[in-house]
Design a protein around this motif. Structure first.
Motif, PDB file in Angstrom:
ATOM      1  N   ASN A 290       5.825  -3.366  10.824  1.00 58.31           N
ATOM      2  CA  ASN A 290       5.582  -2.843   9.427  1.00 58.31           C
ATOM      3  C   ASN A 290       5.396  -3.830   8.372  1.00 58.31           C
ATOM      4  N   GLY A 291       5.534  -5.014   8.993  1.00 61.74           N
ATOM      5  CA  GLY A 291       5.416  -6.208   7.776  1.00 61.74           C
ATOM      6  C   GLY A 291       5.870  -7.417   8.357  1.00 61.74           C
ATOM      7  N   LEU A 292       6.201  -8.454   7.512  1.00 60.89           N
ATOM      8  CA  LEU A 292       6.456  -9.780   8.050  1.00 60.89           C
ATOM      9  C   LEU A 292       7.717 -10.329   7.063  1.00 60.89           C
ATOM     10  N   THR A 293       8.512 -11.217   7.609  1.00 62.74           N
ATOM     11  CA  THR A 293       9.530 -11.816   6.971  1.00 62.74           C
ATOM     12  C   THR A 293       9.363 -13.171   6.536  1.00 62.74           C
ATOM     13  N   PHE A 294       9.973 -13.804   5.547  1.00 60.71           N
ATOM     14  CA  PHE A 294       9.794 -15.336   5.423  1.00 60.71           C
ATOM     15  C   PHE A 294      10.962 -16.075   4.958  1.00 60.71           C
ATOM     16  N   GLU A 295      11.044 -17.349   4.801  1.00 62.28           N
ATOM     17  CA  GLU A 295      12.038 -18.088   4.299  1.00 62.28           C
ATOM     18  C   GLU A 295      11.541 -18.874   3.392  1.00 62.28           C
ATOM     19  N   GLY A 296      11.010 -19.924   3.574  1.00 57.73           N
ATOM     20  CA  GLY A 296      10.171 -20.916   2.391  1.00 57.73           C
ATOM     21  C   GLY A 296       8.700 -20.452   2.046  1.00 57.73           C
ATOM     22  N   PHE A 297       8.579 -20.940   0.835  1.00 61.19           N
ATOM     23  CA  PHE A 297       7.279 -20.435   0.101  1.00 61.19           C
ATOM     24  C   PHE A 297       6.214 -20.717   0.968  1.00 61.19           C
ATOM     25  N   ASP A 298       5.822 -21.596   1.791  1.00 62.78           N
ATOM     26  CA  ASP A 298       4.619 -21.689   2.740  1.00 62.78           C
ATOM     27  C   ASP A 298       4.681 -20.511   3.612  1.00 62.78           C
ATOM     28  N   GLU A 299       5.996 -20.073   4.129  1.00 57.01           N
ATOM     29  CA  GLU A 299       5.758 -19.275   5.143  1.00 57.01           C
ATOM     30  C   GLU A 299       5.272 -17.864   4.540  1.00 57.01           C
ATOM     31  N   ASN A 313      -3.767  -5.453   8.586  1.00 52.93           N
ATOM     32  CA  ASN A 313      -3.190  -4.508   7.299  1.00 52.93           C
ATOM     33  C   ASN A 313      -3.031  -3.160   7.815  1.00 52.93           C
ATOM     34  N   ARG A 314      -4.264  -2.478   8.188  1.00 54.87           N
ATOM     35  CA  ARG A 314      -4.225  -1.338   8.723  1.00 54.87           C
ATOM     36  C   ARG A 314      -3.083  -0.968   9.800  1.00 54.87           C
ATOM     37  N   LYS A 315      -3.168  -1.679  10.848  1.00 53.76           N
ATOM     38  CA  LYS A 315      -2.274  -1.525  11.755  1.00 53.76           C
ATOM     39  C   LYS A 315      -0.947  -1.580  11.313  1.00 53.76           C
ATOM     40  N   ALA A 316      -0.611  -2.595  10.668  1.00 52.28           N
ATOM     41  CA  ALA A 316       1.033  -2.534  10.028  1.00 52.28           C
ATOM     42  C   ALA A 316       1.060  -1.381   9.114  1.00 52.28           C
ATOM     43  N   GLY A 317       0.083  -1.040   8.344  1.00 51.49           N
ATOM     44  CA  GLY A 317       0.319   0.233   7.547  1.00 51.49           C
ATOM     45  C   GLY A 317       0.635   1.603   8.454  1.00 51.49           C
ATOM     46  N   LYS A 318       0.006   1.749   9.337  1.00 52.60           N
ATOM     47  CA  LYS A 318       0.186   2.796  10.107  1.00 52.60           C
ATOM     48  C   LYS A 318       1.653   2.728  10.793  1.00 52.60           C
ATOM     49  N   ILE A 319       2.011   1.783  11.410  1.00 53.81           N
ATOM     50  CA  ILE A 319       3.332   1.763  11.910  1.00 53.81           C
ATOM     51  C   ILE A 319       4.431   1.706  10.684  1.00 53.81           C
ATOM     52  N   GLY A 320       4.168   1.356   9.620  1.00 54.39           N
ATOM     53  CA  GLY A 320       4.873   1.372   8.680  1.00 54.39           C
ATOM     54  C   GLY A 320       5.198   3.116   8.205  1.00 54.39           C
ATOM     55  N   ARG A 321       4.381   3.800   8.085  1.00 54.83           N
ATOM     56  CA  ARG A 321       4.274   5.235   8.094  1.00 54.83           C
ATOM     57  C   ARG A 321       5.564   5.804   8.936  1.00 54.83           C
ATOM     58  N   GLU A 322       5.361   5.299  10.311  1.00 54.29           N
ATOM     59  CA  GLU A 322       5.947   5.934  11.361  1.00 54.29           C
ATOM     60  C   GLU A 322       7.610   5.485  11.151  1.00 54.29           C
ATOM     61  N   VAL A 323       7.817   4.195  10.767  1.00 54.22           N
ATOM     62  CA  VAL A 323       9.118   3.736  10.539  1.00 54.22           C
ATOM     63  C   VAL A 323       9.602   4.523   9.230  1.00 54.22           C
ATOM     64  N   ALA A 324       8.921   4.610   8.342  1.00 51.90           N
ATOM     65  CA  ALA A 324       9.648   5.456   6.775  1.00 51.90           C
ATOM     66  C   ALA A 324       9.833   6.864   7.199  1.00 51.90           C
ATOM     67  N   SER A 325       9.084   7.615   8.290  1.00 48.63           N
ATOM     68  CA  SER A 325       9.296   8.957   8.578  1.00 48.63           C
ATOM     69  C   SER A 325      10.673   9.000   9.298  1.00 48.63           C
ATOM     70  N   ARG A 326      11.286   8.113   9.703  1.00 52.82           N
ATOM     71  CA  ARG A 326      12.632   8.320  10.435  1.00 52.82           C
ATOM     72  C   ARG A 326      13.658   8.046   9.114  1.00 52.82           C
ATOM     73  N   TYR A 327      13.460   7.906   8.204  1.00 55.40           N
ATOM     74  CA  TYR A 327      14.694   7.829   6.957  1.00 55.40           C
ATOM     75  C   TYR A 327      14.454   9.149   6.068  1.00 55.40           C
TER      76      TYR A 327
END
Length: 345
Positions: A290-299, A313-327
Motif C-alpha cells: 500500500n506504499g513505500l517507506t524511506f530513510e534518506g532523501f534520495d530513497e 499507483n493503481r495496484k498500491a491504491g487498491k491494496i490500500g483500500r483493503e488495508v484501510a477497511s480493516r481499521y
C-alpha cells in the motif's frame, strides 16, 4: 456502563479530539459516555449535557498542570453526581495525571490511552516525564495505538499494554471542478517534527507535478518563502477527503508518529503513501503493497518516482483500500470495551 472520558474533544481539533469523537460515537450505542475536556468551549447541542469542562489559562505549561489538579477535583464532583464505572484518560501526561489524582479521591478504575507525542515528546521533559511515569504506573490498564508506542510505554513503567489501533472515519469528497487524482500531497501540522521542509524540497525534483500542502502552523511563512511554483498551500482543512480526492500520492516525512492515521485515510480513498521509516509508520505501510517507506532523501525521491508510475499507483491504491477497511471504529470500540470489562472484573 457509565464512562467518563478525559481529554481533548470537539470543538477542539487534533488527533486526540478526533479519536475521542469517533470512539464516543460508537460507545454511546451501548453506554452512557461523559467527557471532561479543556475549557472554555461551547459543546455541540446534541451532547451538551454530557460534555463537562475545566477552564484553564491559555498558557503553555501552566495550562496542562492547571488541568491536572482542577480536573481531578472536577472528576470527583462529577462522580458524586453521576456515579461513573470508570475513568478513561486520553494522552499520557497532565491529562492522565488528572485521572490518577481522581482515582485516589474516588477509587474509580483508570484506563489510559497513549497517542504518540505524549510518550515521544512529553516524556522527555523534566516535569512531563514525572506525569507520564506516574500515570503509567498507577493506571489499571494502558492502551497504545501502535506496537511502537506499546514498547515505549513499557520502557516508561507500564506493567502491560494492550495495542488497539485507531479506526478510520468515512471520508467523503464534495466533488466540484477541481481536477482529481493528480497531486502529491502533504497533510499535517506545519511543525518541525512533521518535517514539511522535506516535502518542499521533494517538490523541486518534480516541477511538472502539483504538490499540495494541507495544514497550518508556525513554519508556514518560511515554507512558503522556500517553495517552488508547483506547491500550493491550502491551509487547515477539516474535510481532508476533498484534498485526497485530488491526490495521487500522500507523502508523510514525519520524524516521529505515534500512529500515522493520515496514511489509512489516504488508503481508504485508494491513495498510496510514502512515509519515513520511523516510529509506527512501518506498521501501517506494508512495503511495496500500500506504499513505500524511506530513510534518506534520495530513497524518498526514488519511492515517489515508483509510486507515480500509473500501474504501480493503481495496484498500491487498491491494496490500500483493503488495508484501510480493516481499521473500523466499530472494532476499536469493541476492543476498548473488552479492556473495560477486564478492569471491572
Amino acid at each position: 456502563m457509565r464512562i467518563l472520558m478525559v481529554g481533548h474533544y470537539p470543538p477542539h481539533g487534533g488527533g486526540v479530539a478526533n479519536h475521542l469523537d469517533n470512539l464516543v460515537r460508537e460507545l454511546r450505542k451501548r453506554h452512557e459516555v461523559h467527557i471532561l475536556t479543556y475549557g472554555p468551549i461551547k459543546p455541540r447541542d446534541f451532547e451538551k449535557e454530557f460534555v463537562h469542562q475545566v477552564h484553564v489559562p491559555p498558557v503553555y505549561g501552566l495550562r496542562g498542570t492547571s488541568f491536572a489538579f482542577l480536573g481531578s477535583k472536577k472528576i470527583a464532583r462529577l462522580h458524586r453526581e453521576f456515579e461513573f464505572d470508570l475513568i478513561h484518560a486520553h494522552f499520557v501526561g497532565t491529562t492522565s495525571f488528572a485521572g490518577v489524582l481522581a482515582k485516589e479521591k474516588t477509587g474509580l478504575p483508570l484506563v489510559l490511552t497513549a497517542h504518540g507525542s505524549d510518550l515521544e515528546h512529553t516524556a522527555k521533559l523534566a516535569l512531563g516525564r514525572f506525569y507520564v511515569k506516574k500515570s503509567l504506573s498507577k493506571a489499571n490498564a494502558v492502551i497504545a495505538v501502535s506496537h511502537w508506542l506499546a514498547k515505549k510505554a513499557m520502557s516508561l513503567g507500564a506493567g502491560s499494554v494492550r495495542v488497539i489501533p485507531n479506526g478510520v472515519r468515512e471520508l467523503k469528497a464534495d466533488g466540484g471542478s477541481e481536477k482529481e487524482g493528480k497531486a502529491v500531497t502533504f497533510i499535517g501540522a506545519l511543525r518541525q517534527y512533521k518535517s514539511p521542509g522535506t516535502f518542499i524540497e521533494l517538490a523541486k525534483h518534480f516541477p511538472e507535478r502539483e504538490f499540495l500542502v494541507a495544514g497550518d502552523g508556525p513554519l508556514r511563512r518560511r515554507l512558503e518563502g522556500n517553495a517552488p511554483p508547483n506547491v500550493r498551500f491550502l491551509g487547515y482543512r477539516k474535510n481532508v477527503g476533498n484534498v485526497l480526492a485530488r491526490s495521487v500520492l500522500l507523502v508523510l516525512p514525519s520524524r516521529r508518529e505515534g500512529f500515522g492515521l493520515v496514511i489509512l485515510e489516504a488508503n481508504s480513498l485508494g491513495v498510496p503513501a510514502v512515509g519515513r521509516r520511523v516510529s509506527a509508520i512501518p506498521e501501517l505501510i506494508r512495503e511495496c503493497k500500500n506504499g513505500l517507506t524511506f530513510e534518506g532523501f534520495d530513497e524518498l525521491v526514488n519511492a515517489v518516482e515508483r509510486l507515480l508510475e500509473p500501474k504501480t499507483n493503481r495496484k498500491a491504491g487498491k491494496i490500500g483500500r483493503e488495508v484501510a477497511s480493516r481499521y473500523s471504529w466499530k472494532r476499536v470500540a469493541e476492543e476498548v470495551e473488552g479492556v473495560y470489562r477486564h478492569v471491572l472484573g
